[in-house]
Scaffold this motif. Structure first.
Motif, PDB file in Angstrom:
ATOM      1  N   CYS A   1      42.051  45.145  41.069  1.00 58.28           N
ATOM      2  CA  CYS A   1      41.244  46.087  40.887  1.00 58.28           C
ATOM      3  C   CYS A   1      41.425  46.952  39.394  1.00 58.28           C
ATOM      4  O   CYS A   1      42.747  47.003  39.142  1.00 58.28           O
ATOM      5  CB  CYS A   1      41.418  46.951  42.118  1.00 58.28           C
TER       6      CYS A   1
ATOM      7  N   SER B   1      37.623  53.170  49.820  1.00 58.39           N
ATOM      8  CA  SER B   1      36.470  51.780  50.344  1.00 58.39           C
ATOM      9  C   SER B   1      37.243  50.785  51.290  1.00 58.39           C
ATOM     10  O   SER B   1      38.611  50.592  51.431  1.00 58.39           O
ATOM     11  CB  SER B   1      36.358  51.215  49.231  1.00 58.39           C
TER      12      SER B   1
ATOM     13  N   ALA C   1      30.075  49.382  36.626  1.00 61.14           N
ATOM     14  CA  ALA C   1      30.112  48.754  37.801  1.00 61.14           C
ATOM     15  C   ALA C   1      29.240  47.688  38.086  1.00 61.14           C
ATOM     16  O   ALA C   1      27.937  47.929  37.907  1.00 61.14           O
ATOM     17  CB  ALA C   1      29.893  50.201  38.861  1.00 61.14           C
TER      18      ALA C   1
ATOM     19  N   ARG D   1      31.103  56.403  45.996  1.00 64.22           N
ATOM     20  CA  ARG D   1      31.337  57.213  44.939  1.00 64.22           C
ATOM     21  C   ARG D   1      31.765  56.491  43.690  1.00 64.22           C
ATOM     22  O   ARG D   1      31.659  57.067  42.520  1.00 64.22           O
ATOM     23  CB  ARG D   1      32.544  58.042  45.652  1.00 64.22           C
ATOM     24  N   ILE D   2      32.391  55.367  43.687  1.00 61.40           N
ATOM     25  CA  ILE D   2      32.923  54.783  42.609  1.00 61.40           C
ATOM     26  C   ILE D   2      31.672  54.209  41.629  1.00 61.40           C
ATOM     27  O   ILE D   2      31.851  54.330  40.357  1.00 61.40           O
ATOM     28  CB  ILE D   2      33.725  53.629  43.019  1.00 61.40           C
TER      29      ILE D   2
ATOM     30  N   TYR E   1      39.749  49.088  46.535  1.00 58.52           N
ATOM     31  CA  TYR E   1      39.844  50.292  45.800  1.00 58.52           C
ATOM     32  C   TYR E   1      39.973  51.799  46.606  1.00 58.52           C
ATOM     33  O   TYR E   1      39.478  51.580  48.044  1.00 58.52           O
ATOM     34  CB  TYR E   1      38.686  50.612  45.192  1.00 58.52           C
TER      35      TYR E   1
ATOM     36  N   LEU F   1      40.277  53.676  37.530  1.00 63.58           N
ATOM     37  CA  LEU F   1      39.178  54.596  37.740  1.00 63.58           C
ATOM     38  C   LEU F   1      39.077  55.395  36.859  1.00 63.58           C
ATOM     39  O   LEU F   1      38.252  56.387  36.909  1.00 63.58           O
ATOM     40  CB  LEU F   1      38.646  54.840  38.920  1.00 63.58           C
TER      41      LEU F   1
END
Length: 275
Positions: free
Chosen positions: A29, A21, A38, A87-88, A18, A32
């Motif tokens: 993937c 990362s 998640a 962050r994701i 991602y 987003l």
């Protein structure tokens, strides 16, 4: 896109990265730019040797995007030290976090690999002084290290256990704070190896007590306990997994398709009440 390879004669799971990362995740993937759930965790969440890991199965059951952010052999250090992953995860509607053991944390006694946290890198001078008779070049994995040190006597090992449990609570609290408590803790409960084979470290998550999990639960949306068993203990499971001939000893310790279906069913049921 790439593949995890082990040198054991098999091409393993397809992986991807991602944006932001440095870690490898199960491919493909997901986008987003729409709401998602998640899933954070280690090898079980990643889904080694199975075609359909439980995050993918939950996705299908709920009909909404579920990001599999599991990393093979990852612990809390792997998650916390990757800002892009954090962050994701923080942007998710909700996070499902597989609980990991305390043995795979860098600490005042030894260092672990920054991404594959089950790998022992080196002792600190503190550990070398505590065990002057031990040749630490013989160790490559944290569990082997700790099992050996405990076997040399419980008194010296007590300080290491206390250190690891303290750090587990500290880093778990930090992770939950970053995710603002919007986390369902997933406790995969393996049979207690300590009661069956004399494993002194007990069952996974290693060195983590129920009281520690209860404390973490107060900072989250709660704990989902799912009894599981490795593929070697489930009839026919090994035949439904994909692995090379030299990978069988590793595959038999992992979860097979039946267990992933069990986890998915219970996770989906709990998420339906939380969302």
């Amino acid at each position: 896109m790439s593949f995890i390879t082990s040198g054991a004669g098999a091409r393993e799971e397809e992986v991807c990265r991602y944006p932001g990362s440095n870690l490898w995740f199960r491919a493909p993937c997901a986008p987003l730019d729409e709401p998602y759930i998640a899933f954070l965790g280690g090898s079980e969440t990643f889904g080694r040797f199975v075609p359909d890991p439980f995050p993918d199965l939950v996705d299908r059951r709920l009909g909404r995007p579920c990001l599999n952010l599991g990393c093979a052999n990852a612990g809390l250090d792997t998650l916390l030290k990757d800002p892009g992953l954090m962050r994701i995860a923080a942007a998710a509607d909700l996070v499902v976090l597989q609980l990991s053991g305390a043995q795979n944390l860098s600490n005042r006694y030894y260092r672990v690999h920054p991404r594959r946290n089950d790998r022992f890198l080196a002792p600190t001078p503190k550990l070398a002084a505590l065990y002057p008779e031990v040749d630490f070049t013989e160790f490559h994995f944290t569990k082997h290290l700790l099992t050996t040190l405990l076997g040399l006597g419980p008194d010296r090992f007590a300080a290491i256990r206390e250190e690891l449990r303290h750090l587990w609570m500290k880093r778990m609290s930090r992770l939950l704070a970053v995710l603002e408590g919007q986390v369902l803790l997933l406790w995969l409960q393996y049979p207690d190896a300590g009661s069956r084979r004399g494993d002194p470290l007990g069952a996974d998550p290693l060195l983590v007590s129920r009281s520690m999990i209860d404390r973490a639960a107060r900072q989250s949306l709660g704990v989902l306990e799912v009894p599981v068993a490795p593929a070697s203990l489930r009839a026919g499971e090994m035949g439904r997994m994909v692995f090379g001939p030299l990978q069988a000893p590793t595959a038999e310790k992992m979860l097979g398709p039946e267990m992933h279906q069990r986890i998915a069913g219970q996770v989906a049921q709990r998420l339906q009440r939380l969302l």
